[in-house]
Each structure stands twice: as structure tokens, then as C-alpha cells.
Design a protein around this motif. Sequence first.
Motif, short mmCIF file in Angstrom:
data_model
loop_
_atom_site.label_atom_id
_atom_site.label_comp_id
_atom_site.label_asym_id
_atom_site.label_seq_id
_atom_site.Cartn_x
_atom_site.Cartn_y
_atom_site.Cartn_z
N TRP A 153 1.61 -36.15 6.98
CA TRP A 153 2.68 -36.45 6.38
C TRP A 153 3.56 -37.50 7.60
CZ3 TRP A 153 2.00 -37.00 1.44
CH2 TRP A 153 1.64 -35.61 1.01
N ASP A 154 3.17 -37.49 8.53
CA ASP A 154 3.70 -38.45 9.64
C ASP A 154 3.36 -39.79 9.51
OD1 ASP A 154 1.45 -37.38 10.49
OD2 ASP A 154 2.03 -37.61 12.63
N VAL A 155 2.00 -39.84 9.26
CA VAL A 155 1.29 -41.35 9.24
C VAL A 155 1.28 -41.53 7.50
CG1 VAL A 155 0.26 -40.82 11.26
CG2 VAL A 155 -1.05 -40.05 9.40
N TRP A 156 1.62 -40.65 6.45
CA TRP A 156 1.64 -41.41 5.27
C TRP A 156 2.25 -42.67 4.90
CZ3 TRP A 156 4.67 -42.11 1.21
CH2 TRP A 156 4.28 -42.23 0.01
N THR A 165 19.31 -45.97 5.49
CA THR A 165 18.86 -47.27 6.28
C THR A 165 17.84 -46.88 7.10
OG1 THR A 165 20.67 -46.49 7.96
CG2 THR A 165 21.37 -48.13 6.11
N GLY A 166 17.14 -47.85 7.72
CA GLY A 166 15.95 -47.66 8.53
C GLY A 166 14.99 -47.40 7.53
N PRO A 167 13.56 -47.08 8.48
CA PRO A 167 12.45 -46.78 7.90
C PRO A 167 12.48 -45.75 6.56
CG PRO A 167 12.06 -47.18 10.07
CD PRO A 167 13.32 -47.14 10.09
N ASP A 173 8.05 -49.84 13.39
CA ASP A 173 6.52 -50.18 13.20
C ASP A 173 5.70 -49.40 12.59
OD1 ASP A 173 6.31 -48.43 14.89
OD2 ASP A 173 5.30 -49.62 16.65
N GLY A 174 6.24 -48.00 11.96
CA GLY A 174 5.59 -47.21 10.92
C GLY A 174 4.83 -46.24 11.81
N THR A 175 4.86 -46.24 13.15
CA THR A 175 4.38 -45.15 14.05
C THR A 175 5.28 -43.81 13.85
OG1 THR A 175 5.35 -45.86 16.01
CG2 THR A 175 3.20 -46.61 15.38
N PRO A 176 4.93 -42.58 14.06
CA PRO A 176 5.72 -41.38 14.04
C PRO A 176 6.73 -41.34 15.03
CG PRO A 176 3.39 -40.82 13.69
CD PRO A 176 3.24 -42.28 14.27
N ALA A 177 8.10 -41.16 14.92
CA ALA A 177 8.81 -40.84 15.66
C ALA A 177 9.35 -39.31 15.94
CB ALA A 177 10.44 -41.43 15.21
N GLY A 178 8.87 -38.34 14.89
CA GLY A 178 9.33 -36.98 15.19
C GLY A 178 9.45 -36.40 13.77
N ALA A 179 9.69 -35.09 13.94
CA ALA A 179 9.66 -34.30 12.55
C ALA A 179 11.07 -33.51 12.69
CB ALA A 179 8.50 -33.45 12.08
N TYR A 180 11.80 -33.59 11.76
CA TYR A 180 13.29 -33.02 11.88
C TYR A 180 12.90 -31.92 10.90
CZ TYR A 180 18.57 -33.26 11.46
OH TYR A 180 19.60 -32.80 11.58
N VAL A 181 13.60 -30.65 11.22
CA VAL A 181 13.53 -29.14 10.60
C VAL A 181 14.87 -29.16 10.33
CG1 VAL A 181 12.74 -26.87 10.37
CG2 VAL A 181 11.54 -28.50 11.62
N ASN A 182 15.36 -29.40 9.02
CA ASN A 182 16.59 -29.15 8.51
C ASN A 182 16.84 -27.68 7.89
OD1 ASN A 182 19.09 -30.82 8.16
ND2 ASN A 182 18.94 -29.87 5.94
N LEU A 183 17.61 -26.85 8.55
CA LEU A 183 17.91 -25.66 7.94
C LEU A 183 18.75 -25.88 6.94
CD1 LEU A 183 18.35 -23.55 11.59
CD2 LEU A 183 16.36 -24.00 9.78
N GLU A 184 18.59 -24.99 5.82
CA GLU A 184 19.11 -25.12 4.49
C GLU A 184 18.69 -24.15 3.77
OE1 GLU A 184 16.94 -28.52 2.04
OE2 GLU A 184 17.29 -29.10 4.09
N LEU A 185 19.42 -23.64 2.66
CA LEU A 185 19.00 -22.61 1.59
C LEU A 185 17.89 -22.67 0.86
CD1 LEU A 185 22.57 -21.56 0.30
CD2 LEU A 185 21.31 -20.32 1.99
#
Length: 292
Positions: free
Chosen positions: A257-260, A141-143, A164-176
Motif C-alpha cells: 500500500w505504500d506504493v499503490w 493538504t499534501g499528497p 514525488d510519490g515515493t514512500p515516506a513512512g507508515a503511521y500507526v494511529n492508536l484508536e478504538l
Amino acid sequence: MRLPIGSTDVSASGGNAELIGRCGEGWKRISDSEMTLAAAIALLDTGNHDGAHVDSVRQDAVPSASVDSPRFAPGEGILWRYGRYIETARVIRDDARGLVVWIPSGSARLESVPADGRRTRDVPLEERFSVPWVTRESTWTGPGVVRVAPTGRPWSVWFFRQIDGTPAGAYVNLELPHRRVAGDPGGIVSRDLVLDLWIDAEHPGSEDIWLKDADELVAAVEQGRFSAEQAEAVRSLADHAGQELVASGGWPLDEGWDVWAPDAAMDVPVALPVNADMDAARLRSGRTSLEG
């Protein structure tokens, strides 16, 4: 006025978050250990995962850095698998640096949820990993979101945007570190490590950096999902991500990639495949979050 370092808040997904720094101001260590990246990964990537991360395809999956690792074509639909949590995505690019995908709004996924109907975030931390669960099909759900899996690194980077398509932020998900599996569809296999970093899009060049779900990592140790040593390894991975990626603004944060934006074909929601693997995944359940 900006919040002072050390401020706490609740994230959009309901988890606890602490403001731990700002881009361009160096990195304050999270872990008490100076564990190397390889040592931290070795403690966590044991193959003896709890029930939440058992995956029928893992035995056939190849490390993404291997020369034998399958590659995916632009526009191809794939699965992004965290054990019993399976998402669909469409490939933007796949090369030696890593895999870049787009998850269109409305794309299908399977997720484990408490059997009593509560949202996972509504379950108190002291019982979050011990309640019965079932599998539910839902949609993103969501953009839409760009997600990047850097080759051989124990994290992925998710580029969120506003309505509206503008950047909200970047999430760094720690994973294997990601493994790959060929097939129809193919996909990547990993294990979520609870702790995450959020880089807010405001104040370009001095973005706020938040540490997310540190309290949940403590609960995961108390309820048997991780050992204390493994939890320290997770914190060490956060430090490595902070130093290698966040503090330096390195790839993929520096590639736009935040504005792609996707074209119409790329933005069509991705469906789950119809096959025996997905039929079995839909039936998974357990008496606690650590089994099944």
C-alpha cells in the motif's frame, strides 16, 4: 550515520517523538503493564467519552467484526469519524481483513481548532485540553494517503508519501476498534487515543520506529481526558501494535500500500455531504477541549 535508539525529535506535525527501535530487532515494551489487548480495549471503550469524541451516529454504529457490519463498495465516498473530527475518504477495498481507503489531496474535513486562531500544536501542552474551541472546515493538504482499518484492531495504518510519490513512512494511529454505520454516506466511527507509532521508510528491512506524542498522553491525564489507568492501557495498545504489526511487518504493511497509486477517478477530492448531520457538526464548540 543513523541516530542512536533513544534519540528525540519533533515530528512533521509538531509533536514530540522518540526513536524506540528498528524493524527486525524485536520490540522493547513501552508499557509497564502486561495488559491483554481485550483488557486494554475494555478500559478505553467505555462509551462514556469526553466531549471531543461524542458522536451522534455512534449509537447506530456496529462493530466492524460483526456479521451485521455494513460493507462499502470500491469508489464509494465515506466518512471517517473521530467524534468532532470528521474526514472524507474513498473506498479502495473492503473485505474481512479490513477497510482500505484513499484520501485524495484536497478532500474536505471538519476539525476542532482553538477558538483564538492558534493551531492546536501551538497551544502549550499544559493547556491543550482546556482552551475554548470551534469547528472549522479544511482540506487534506499534501499528497494523498492510503489508510487501512484492520477489522477489530485498535489502530489504523496510514501510508504517507513524498511529493514525488515515493514512500515516506507508515503511521500507526492508536484508536478504538472501528465501528461502522450505514447511510448516505456511510462511514466508520472511532476515538483517537493520542499515542502513535511512525515507521520511517528509509533503510528497508531496518526502518526506524518512533513513538510519537508520549508527552501529550501525559498531559491528557493531567487535564482529565484519560485516567492514569487508561493511559497505561493506551501504552499497552502500542505494545500490542508493535508486536503484532510493526515487529513482524504483518498486514497491512506487507501488501504494497505504500506504493499503490490511484487512477484519475479515485483521485478526485471527496466533499463533505450536505445534510443536517454535517450542519450540526459545523456548529459544535466548547469552553474546553473536553466538552462540546
